[in-house]
Design a protein around this motif. Structure first.
Motif, PDB file in Angstrom:
ATOM      1  N   HIS A  85      15.266 -15.111 -11.310  1.00 46.91           N
ATOM      2  CA  HIS A  85      13.876 -14.719 -11.560  1.00 46.91           C
ATOM      3  C   HIS A  85      13.143 -14.669 -10.220  1.00 46.91           C
ATOM      4  CE1 HIS A  85      10.117 -14.293 -13.676  1.00 46.91           C
ATOM      5  NE2 HIS A  85       9.608 -15.212 -12.867  1.00 46.91           N
ATOM      6  N   HIS A  86      12.360 -13.637 -10.029  1.00 44.17           N
ATOM      7  CA  HIS A  86      11.681 -13.460  -8.753  1.00 44.17           C
ATOM      8  C   HIS A  86      10.426 -12.630  -8.940  1.00 44.17           C
ATOM      9  CE1 HIS A  86      14.337 -10.020  -9.350  1.00 44.17           C
ATOM     10  NE2 HIS A  86      13.398  -9.330  -8.740  1.00 44.17           N
ATOM     11  N   HIS A  87       9.664 -12.542  -7.891  1.00 45.50           N
ATOM     12  CA  HIS A  87       8.447 -11.744  -7.849  1.00 45.50           C
ATOM     13  C   HIS A  87       8.596 -10.765  -6.689  1.00 45.50           C
ATOM     14  CE1 HIS A  87       6.991 -14.735 -10.598  1.00 45.50           C
ATOM     15  NE2 HIS A  87       7.386 -15.665  -9.745  1.00 45.50           N
ATOM     16  N   HIS A  88       7.625  -9.881  -6.536  1.00 43.80           N
ATOM     17  CA  HIS A  88       7.728  -8.862  -5.491  1.00 43.80           C
ATOM     18  C   HIS A  88       6.511  -8.872  -4.584  1.00 43.80           C
ATOM     19  CE1 HIS A  88      10.170  -7.134  -8.864  1.00 43.80           C
ATOM     20  NE2 HIS A  88      11.044  -7.228  -7.881  1.00 43.80           N
ATOM     21  N   LEU A  89       6.771  -8.698  -3.307  1.00 44.72           N
ATOM     22  CA  LEU A  89       5.753  -8.462  -2.297  1.00 44.72           C
ATOM     23  C   LEU A  89       5.967  -7.016  -1.861  1.00 44.72           C
ATOM     24  CD1 LEU A  89       3.539  -9.614  -0.461  1.00 44.72           C
ATOM     25  CD2 LEU A  89       5.349 -10.381   1.090  1.00 44.72           C
ATOM     26  N   VAL A  90       4.952  -6.158  -2.074  1.00 43.85           N
ATOM     27  CA  VAL A  90       5.121  -4.718  -1.916  1.00 43.85           C
ATOM     28  C   VAL A  90       4.120  -4.160  -0.909  1.00 43.85           C
ATOM     29  CG1 VAL A  90       5.160  -2.498  -3.154  1.00 43.85           C
ATOM     30  CG2 VAL A  90       5.774  -4.607  -4.358  1.00 43.85           C
ATOM     31  N   CYS A  91       4.623  -3.361   0.027  1.00 44.83           N
ATOM     32  CA  CYS A  91       3.739  -2.689   0.989  1.00 44.83           C
ATOM     33  C   CYS A  91       3.109  -1.472   0.323  1.00 44.83           C
ATOM     34  CB  CYS A  91       4.508  -2.265   2.241  1.00 44.83           C
ATOM     35  SG  CYS A  91       3.444  -1.417   3.446  1.00 44.83           S
ATOM     36  N   ARG A  92       1.777  -1.416   0.357  1.00 40.32           N
ATOM     37  CA  ARG A  92       1.054  -0.275  -0.222  1.00 40.32           C
ATOM     38  C   ARG A  92       1.291   1.011   0.556  1.00 40.32           C
ATOM     39  NH1 ARG A  92      -3.222  -4.192  -1.289  1.00 40.32           N
ATOM     40  NH2 ARG A  92      -3.874  -3.963   0.871  1.00 40.32           N
ATOM     41  N   SER A  93       1.637   0.900   1.837  1.00 38.09           N
ATOM     42  CA  SER A  93       1.801   2.099   2.663  1.00 38.09           C
ATOM     43  C   SER A  93       3.178   2.723   2.532  1.00 38.09           C
ATOM     44  CB  SER A  93       1.544   1.766   4.130  1.00 38.09           C
ATOM     45  OG  SER A  93       0.212   1.376   4.315  1.00 38.09           O
ATOM     46  N   CYS A  94       4.228   1.918   2.760  1.00 36.28           N
ATOM     47  CA  CYS A  94       5.582   2.498   2.811  1.00 36.28           C
ATOM     48  C   CYS A  94       6.448   2.129   1.609  1.00 36.28           C
ATOM     49  CB  CYS A  94       6.290   2.070   4.092  1.00 36.28           C
ATOM     50  SG  CYS A  94       6.696   0.305   4.153  1.00 36.28           S
ATOM     51  N   GLY A  95       5.990   1.194   0.780  1.00 38.55           N
ATOM     52  CA  GLY A  95       6.757   0.815  -0.396  1.00 38.55           C
ATOM     53  C   GLY A  95       7.826  -0.234  -0.160  1.00 38.55           C
ATOM     54  N   THR A  96       7.947  -0.734   1.074  1.00 40.61           N
ATOM     55  CA  THR A  96       8.907  -1.794   1.334  1.00 40.61           C
ATOM     56  C   THR A  96       8.641  -2.933   0.351  1.00 40.61           C
ATOM     57  OG1 THR A  96       9.165  -1.271   3.660  1.00 40.61           O
ATOM     58  CG2 THR A  96       9.637  -3.545   3.020  1.00 40.61           C
ATOM     59  N   THR A  97       9.714  -3.449  -0.241  1.00 37.07           N
ATOM     60  CA  THR A  97       9.576  -4.498  -1.246  1.00 37.07           C
ATOM     61  C   THR A  97      10.463  -5.675  -0.891  1.00 37.07           C
ATOM     62  OG1 THR A  97       9.189  -2.798  -2.911  1.00 37.07           O
ATOM     63  CG2 THR A  97       9.752  -4.981  -3.713  1.00 37.07           C
ATOM     64  N   VAL A  98       9.900  -6.864  -0.998  1.00 36.42           N
ATOM     65  CA  VAL A  98      10.617  -8.097  -0.735  1.00 36.42           C
ATOM     66  C   VAL A  98      10.603  -8.921  -2.015  1.00 36.42           C
ATOM     67  CG1 VAL A  98      10.639 -10.217   0.643  1.00 36.42           C
ATOM     68  CG2 VAL A  98       9.883  -8.056   1.678  1.00 36.42           C
ATOM     69  N   GLU A  99      11.779  -9.422  -2.418  1.00 34.76           N
ATOM     70  CA  GLU A  99      11.844 -10.325  -3.560  1.00 34.76           C
ATOM     71  C   GLU A  99      11.453 -11.715  -3.098  1.00 34.76           C
ATOM     72  OE1 GLU A  99      15.596 -10.247  -5.546  1.00 34.76           O
ATOM     73  OE2 GLU A  99      15.376  -8.144  -6.099  1.00 34.76           O
ATOM     74  N   VAL A 100      10.610 -12.376  -3.872  1.00 27.97           N
ATOM     75  CA  VAL A 100      10.142 -13.710  -3.538  1.00 27.97           C
ATOM     76  C   VAL A 100      10.377 -14.630  -4.737  1.00 27.97           C
ATOM     77  CG1 VAL A 100       8.143 -15.079  -2.846  1.00 27.97           C
ATOM     78  CG2 VAL A 100       8.348 -12.699  -2.072  1.00 27.97           C
ATOM     79  N   CYS A 131       2.829  -4.172   5.081  1.00 27.74           N
ATOM     80  CA  CYS A 131       3.895  -4.833   5.829  1.00 27.74           C
ATOM     81  C   CYS A 131       3.591  -4.811   7.326  1.00 27.74           C
ATOM     82  CB  CYS A 131       5.252  -4.192   5.541  1.00 27.74           C
ATOM     83  SG  CYS A 131       5.484  -2.551   6.260  1.00 27.74           S
ATOM     84  N   ARG A 132       4.325  -5.621   8.070  1.00 24.85           N
ATOM     85  CA  ARG A 132       4.124  -5.725   9.515  1.00 24.85           C
ATOM     86  C   ARG A 132       4.306  -4.378  10.211  1.00 24.85           C
ATOM     87  NH1 ARG A 132       7.431 -10.106  11.087  1.00 24.85           N
ATOM     88  NH2 ARG A 132       5.620 -11.343  10.614  1.00 24.85           N
ATOM     89  N   ALA A 133       5.325  -3.614   9.824  1.00 22.25           N
ATOM     90  CA  ALA A 133       5.575  -2.327  10.490  1.00 22.25           C
ATOM     91  C   ALA A 133       4.406  -1.365  10.271  1.00 22.25           C
ATOM     92  CB  ALA A 133       6.873  -1.713   9.973  1.00 22.25           C
ATOM     93  N   CYS A 134       3.872  -1.328   9.071  1.00 18.35           N
ATOM     94  CA  CYS A 134       2.743  -0.410   8.794  1.00 18.35           C
ATOM     95  C   CYS A 134       1.470  -0.907   9.455  1.00 18.35           C
ATOM     96  CB  CYS A 134       2.559  -0.242   7.298  1.00 18.35           C
ATOM     97  SG  CYS A 134       3.895   0.698   6.521  1.00 18.35           S
ATOM     98  N   THR A 135       1.275  -2.218   9.503  1.00 18.72           N
ATOM     99  CA  THR A 135       0.102  -2.782  10.161  1.00 18.72           C
ATOM    100  C   THR A 135       0.125  -2.469  11.652  1.00 18.72           C
ATOM    101  OG1 THR A 135      -0.034  -4.569   8.558  1.00 18.72           O
ATOM    102  CG2 THR A 135      -1.173  -4.915  10.630  1.00 18.72           C
TER     103      THR A 135
END
Length: 142
Positions: A85-100, A131-135
């Motif tokens: 079970h996990h949650h998602h951290l999602v970049c609004r700009s590029c869509g990069t998603t990290v499971e948390v 995300c850091r890259a988009c920022t």
């Protein structure tokens, strides 16, 4: 119907279409829309229809094999689900998603449910940001 004729733990027969969608998702990183998955299946020579892709995705979501994420625009995107079970951290700009995986969120959900007399509680958490890259890249030109 024997157990071998059913998808593990689902009670439903595997279909060629569900198997094809799942195999495609195994080959992809990140989330994809049903339309994108449909196009990729057609490129691979699978004559599956878009409505069938939607049905297969819904069955896979219901079975816990695929994550679904709704963006700010309401569009659903799909990805092969990890086993925990996990949650998602999602970049609004590029869509990069990290499971948390976050035990405090799990404790909070159980606590708030108990306080209000709810049982058999499920939850889904998506956190949207940049995300850091988009920022670092700054605002997109356009």
């Amino acid at each position: 119907m024997s157990g071998a004729d059913q998808q593990e733990g689902t009670g439903r027969r595997p279909s060629r279409q569900r198997s094809a969608v799942l195999a495609l998702l195994d080959d992809l990183d990140g989330f994809s829309s049903a339309q994108d998955l449909h196009a990729l299946l057609r490129e691979r020579g699978d004559p599956v229809g878009l409505a069938t892709v939607y049905r297969a995705l819904q069955a896979l979501v219901d079975d816990g094999q695929v994550d679904v994420l709704r963006g700010a625009d309401g569009e659903a995107a799909y990805r092969r689900c990890s086993l925990v079970h996990h949650h998602h951290l999602v970049c609004r700009s590029c869509g990069t998603t990290v499971e948390v995986a976050d035990p405090p969120v799990e404790r909070w959900a159980r606590q708030i449910a108990a306080e209000h007399g709810f049982a058999d509680v499920q939850h889904q958490v998506e956190v949207f940001g940049t995300c850091r890259a988009c920022t670092t890249a700054g605002p997109a030109e356009g």
